[in-house]
Design an enzyme around this catalytic site. Sequence first.
Site, PDB file in Angstrom:
ATOM      1  NE  ARG A 168      -1.965   2.144   3.542  1.00  0.00           N
ATOM      2  CZ  ARG A 168      -2.624   2.759   4.539  1.00  0.00           C
ATOM      3  NH1 ARG A 168      -3.886   2.446   4.798  1.00  0.00           N
ATOM      4  NH2 ARG A 168      -2.032   3.658   5.274  1.00  0.00           N
ATOM      5  CE1 TYR A 201      -4.958   6.691   7.504  1.00  0.00           C
ATOM      6  CE2 TYR A 201      -4.613   6.234   5.165  1.00  0.00           C
ATOM      7  CZ  TYR A 201      -4.795   5.789   6.463  1.00  0.00           C
ATOM      8  OH  TYR A 201      -4.779   4.451   6.725  1.00  0.00           O
ATOM      9  CG  ASP A 239      -6.989   3.687   3.348  1.00  0.00           C
ATOM     10  OD1 ASP A 239      -8.100   4.142   3.002  1.00  0.00           O
ATOM     11  OD2 ASP A 239      -6.759   3.186   4.472  1.00  0.00           O
ATOM     12  CG  HIS A 257      -8.342   6.915   6.205  1.00  0.00           C
ATOM     13  ND1 HIS A 257      -8.672   7.549   7.371  1.00  0.00           N
ATOM     14  CD2 HIS A 257      -7.958   5.677   6.562  1.00  0.00           C
ATOM     15  CE1 HIS A 257      -8.477   6.734   8.389  1.00  0.00           C
ATOM     16  NE2 HIS A 257      -8.054   5.572   7.921  1.00  0.00           N
ATOM     17  CD  GLU A 275      -8.194   0.547   2.958  1.00  0.00           C
ATOM     18  OE1 GLU A 275      -7.115   0.101   2.524  1.00  0.00           O
ATOM     19  OE2 GLU A 275      -8.400   0.743   4.162  1.00  0.00           O
ATOM     20  CD  GLU A 319     -10.052   1.101   7.668  1.00  0.00           C
ATOM     21  OE1 GLU A 319      -9.258   0.556   6.904  1.00  0.00           O
ATOM     22  OE2 GLU A 319      -9.780   2.098   8.358  1.00  0.00           O
ATOM     23  NE  ARG A 334      -9.616  -2.099   4.140  1.00  0.00           N
ATOM     24  CZ  ARG A 334      -8.510  -2.518   4.743  1.00  0.00           C
ATOM     25  NH1 ARG A 334      -7.942  -3.654   4.357  1.00  0.00           N
ATOM     26  NH2 ARG A 334      -7.965  -1.811   5.714  1.00  0.00           N
ATOM     27  CD  GLU A 354      -4.335  -2.660   6.817  1.00  0.00           C
ATOM     28  OE1 GLU A 354      -5.548  -2.835   6.994  1.00  0.00           O
ATOM     29  OE2 GLU A 354      -3.770  -1.550   6.930  1.00  0.00           O
ATOM     30  CD1 TRP A 412      -7.344  11.960   9.952  1.00  0.00           C
ATOM     31  CD2 TRP A 412      -7.859   9.877  10.611  1.00  0.00           C
ATOM     32  NE1 TRP A 412      -6.174  11.263  10.070  1.00  0.00           N
ATOM     33  CE2 TRP A 412      -6.460   9.982  10.459  1.00  0.00           C
ATOM     34  CE3 TRP A 412      -8.411   8.663  10.999  1.00  0.00           C
ATOM     35  CZ2 TRP A 412      -5.602   8.904  10.698  1.00  0.00           C
ATOM     36  CZ3 TRP A 412      -7.558   7.599  11.236  1.00  0.00           C
ATOM     37  CH2 TRP A 412      -6.162   7.719  11.086  1.00  0.00           C
TER      38      TRP A 412
END
Length: 402
Positions: A147, A159, A210, A212, A236, A262, A283, A339, A402
């Site tokens: 990643r 991030y 990602d 995020h 992601e 996630e 995820r 991951e 975030w």
Amino acid sequence: MRIVDGKVIVCSPGRNFVTLKLVTEDGVHGLGDATLNGRELAVASYLSDHVLPLLIGRDARRIEDTWHYLYTGAYWRRGPVTMAAIGAVDTALWDILGKTLDTPVYQLLGGASRESVMVYGHANGETVDDTVKAVAHYIDMGYRAVRAQCAIPGVLHAYGVGRGQLYYEPAEKGRPLESVWSTERYLDFVPSLFERLRKEFGFDVHLLHDVHHRLTPIEAGRLGKSLEPYRLFWLEDPTPAELQSAFRIIRQHTTTPIAVGEVFNTIFDCAQLIEEHLIDYIRTTVIHAGGITHLRKIAALAELHHVRTGAHGATDLGPVSLAAALHFDLNVHNFGIQEYMRHTEETDRVFPHAYSFQRGAMHPGDAPGLGVDLDEALAAKYPYEPAYLPVNRLQDGTVHSW
Ligand code: CS2
Ligand code: MG
């Protein structure tokens, strides 16, 4: 085989972890991870004040029944605190069952579907050159999937940019750090990062990224489209996922594979995403989505719809979680990737474990149960320390995901 005792252990060997320990009348113990980053003590209280007293005297072998006793039976359903607590109980019961039958958990689930499970690591840098070096470092360590995240010129604390090379940790001790975000700068910058990475490393390594949760669906569609030439393994969390139908917009604009989940806690958080083929990787984790028992149900639904698993495995998911994920990954037919963010040496010492990494893949090991223990005396030397994830704001001060 009655549960006769249990406790919740909160420790901070490098970062905070909440671990549930259940003990049976035969003296067998099982562990479950209940860590919820930045809200650890809420889960610890949920478990010790409201769940443990109900478990004493129950048959440890009744895993499915206990799951429903705590979920269906509690009236109040879902949510990260509840589901992390249920996940910890469920994981501990699978651990106990494995130890009792002298069998690793993956054998109880139906055995190995592959030799080992491909994992991805986190490469990040303050500049594109640093990120190139970090990706090269992971490839040297044998990783086949990496990643890549990079600081964005003009954006403070972007991030994914860590402080160490191997131990990226976003939670800060004390009050949350405030970071700043600019979608415009990000969207212009990211394609140039992946153009460079493909130039340096070719197409033999899987590259992941990602977002995020920071974009709107149409912005995410634009990003996915602009990254198509670099053939990402996945993009992601392109947009927050409370509104599952929003992913239709992303799908209309790009063939870049999408990974989400996630922060999901149950199958209901992703049913539409899976059934409408709006994502490619789910995820959800053992810890935050109600344990091995519930994760298997999510994976079975995903299998019907050609969605593969790609479980979250950041440092805030403790070694017990990682082990549970590896047993699950080794067994589940529609496995995609796992991951793997390495824990610090202090964490590894507190949680001795049987899982191992070799040539970009991991194996849970063949110890009975999950193959992870907790050194309680050592854990006691690392008391809980308040720590929080950053809070993000746009450049004009507006709070942003975030
Ligand atoms: C991230 C995590 O690993 C990931 O993909 O999204 O680092 C996430 O920020 C943390 O787990 C939050 O607790
Ligand atoms: Mg993520």
